[in-house]
Design a protein around this motif. Structure first.
Motif, short mmCIF file in Angstrom:
data_model
loop_
_atom_site.label_atom_id
_atom_site.label_comp_id
_atom_site.label_asym_id
_atom_site.label_seq_id
_atom_site.Cartn_x
_atom_site.Cartn_y
_atom_site.Cartn_z
N VAL A 96 -1.40 62.58 93.67
CA VAL A 96 -2.05 61.34 94.08
C VAL A 96 -1.29 60.64 95.20
O VAL A 96 -1.90 59.88 95.97
N VAL A 97 0.01 60.90 95.34
CA VAL A 97 0.76 60.22 96.40
C VAL A 97 0.23 60.59 97.78
O VAL A 97 0.29 59.78 98.72
N ARG A 98 -0.29 61.81 97.93
CA ARG A 98 -0.79 62.22 99.24
C ARG A 98 -2.02 61.43 99.65
O ARG A 98 -2.28 61.22 100.83
N TYR A 99 -2.82 60.99 98.67
CA TYR A 99 -4.00 60.19 98.97
C TYR A 99 -3.66 58.71 99.10
O TYR A 99 -4.09 58.04 100.03
N LEU A 100 -2.88 58.22 98.15
CA LEU A 100 -2.52 56.80 98.13
C LEU A 100 -1.80 56.39 99.39
O LEU A 100 -2.15 55.38 100.04
#
Length: 301
Positions: free
Chosen positions: A36-40
Motif C-alpha cells: 500500500v505504501v506505493r499507492y499512498l
C-alpha cells in the motif's frame, strides 16, 4: 526511438528499483502494508507529474466517464493482487526468481488481447514474445531442474504458482489500464496516462488502505513510521507506473510488456549489487535470451 519504447525502458528501471526497495521493507511491514505504501505515497508524486506536464507542455484535463472509472478499478485491483502475489513469491525462491516467473505476463497478455480484444501481431513479434518469456523461465529453472519431468514438477511449486498468478493479474491490470486511457476524451495520450495514474493510485489507496483498516489495523502506524523508505518506494512506483501507462497509451499491451522484459536485466543487477545475491552463468545466458526476444519484438512491430 518511439515514445512507447523509451517509456517502457524507463518503466523497467524504475519498477526494478522500486521492487528492490519494497523487498527491503518486507521485514518492517506486512505484505499488504508494503504494497500500500506505493499507492499512498505515489498519489502526490503522480499529481505533481500532471501539474508539471500541464505547466510545461500544456493541455487540459479529460472528462472521466463511469466506464473509465470501471476500467480504473479493474486495473487498480489487478495491480494490488499481482503485487501481493509477487512479494509473497520472494519468500520461496528469491527476488530475481520471483520476478522472473511474473514476467510470463507478456505472453499471457498477448493471448488475452488476441482472444478478447482482437489485437493481432506479426509472426516475428510473436516469436519475440516467446523468446523473451523463454529467457525468463530459463533464468528461473536453469541449474534447478535436469529433465522435463522436473520442469513440470517445478511449475507447481509455490514460487512458480505465485509468480505465474502474479503475471496473470498484471496482464489483466495492463489491459484494463490501456482500455481506461483509450476511454478518456483528451487528445494527448501522455496526459491521459498521467491522469489515469493519479486516479488509479487514489482508488488503490482506498481499496488496500480499507483492507488494512478492516483486517490489519496494527500495521497502519508502520506506514508512517517508515516514511523515509516508504516515500522512496511511492515515488519510484509513481515514476514507473507513469512510464508503463504511457507505453500502454501508445502501443498494444503485449508489445509493451515484451519490451519491458528488459526489466529482468535490471533485476539481475539489483539482485547482485543491492541484495547481494550471487549471479551465475545461467543468469547471463537467460538475460541475453531476453534481450534477443525484445529485439525480435521491435523488428516485428
Amino acid at each position: 526511438m518511439p515514445t512507447w519504447v523509451v517509456a517502457t525502458l524507463f518503466a523497467g528501471l524504475f519498477q526494478t528499483w522500486r521492487t528492490a526497495l519494497q523487498q527491503k521493507l518486507r521485514g518492517q511491514l506486512s505484505v499488504n502494508a508494503a504494497a500500500v505504501v506505493r499507492y499512498l505515497y505515489g498519489v502526490p508524486v503522480g499529481a505533481l507529474f500532471v501539474v508539471l506536464y500541464l505547466s510545461l507542455i500544456g493541455g487540459s484535463l479529460s472528462s472521466p466517464s463511469w466506464l473509465y472509472l470501471f476500467y480504473c478499478v479493474l486495473g487498480g485491483l489487478g495491480q494490488i493482487i499481482g503485487t501481493n502475489l509477487l512479494i509473497m513469491s520472494f519468500g520461496h525462491r528469491g527476488f530475481a526468481v520471483g520476478t522472473a516467473y511474473s514476467k510470463t505476463e507478456a505472453v499471457q497478455a498477448a493471448f488475452i488481447a488476441l482472444i478478447f480484444l482482437g489485437e493481432s501481431f506479426s509472426p516475428l513479434a510473436w516469436l519475440g514474445i516467446a523468446v523473451s518469456v523463454t529467457g525468463t523461465l530459463y533464468l528461473s529453472l536453469a541449474g534447478r531442474v535436469a529433465s522435463l519431468r522436473e520442469v513440470a514438477a517445478a511449475t507447481v511449486q509455490p514460487a512458480a504458482i505465485l509468480g505465474l498468478s502474479a503475471g496473470l493479474a498484471f496482464a489483466l491490470c495492463a489491459l484494463a489500464i490501456r482500455e481506461a486511457t483509450q476511454t478518456l476524451d483528451g487528445p494527448d495520450p501522455t496526459l491521459r496516462a498521467l491522469e489515469t495514474l493519479v486516479v488509479i493510485n487514489m482508488l488503490q489507496t482506498v481499496m488496500q488502505g480499507g483492507w488494512l483498516v478492516a483486517r490489519e489495523r496494527s500495521s497502519i502506524p508502520a506506514l508512517f513510521r517508515t516514511w523515509r523508505s516508504s516515500a522512496q518506494v511511492g515515488a519510484l512506483s509513481a515514476c514507473g507506473s507513469a512510464c508503463w501507462f504511457t507505453g500502454f497509451a501508445y502501443a498494444p499491451v503485449a508489445l509493451v510488456r515484451a519490451v519491458g522484459q528488459v526489466e529482468i536485466l535490471f533485476t539481475l543487477l539489483f539482485s547482485r549489487f543491492f541484495l547481494h545475491e550471487r549471479m551465475r552463468r545461467s543468469d547471463i545466458i537467460g538475460a541475453l535470451t531476453v534481450v534477443a526476444g525484445v529485439v525480435l519484438v521491435l523488428l516485428g512491430r
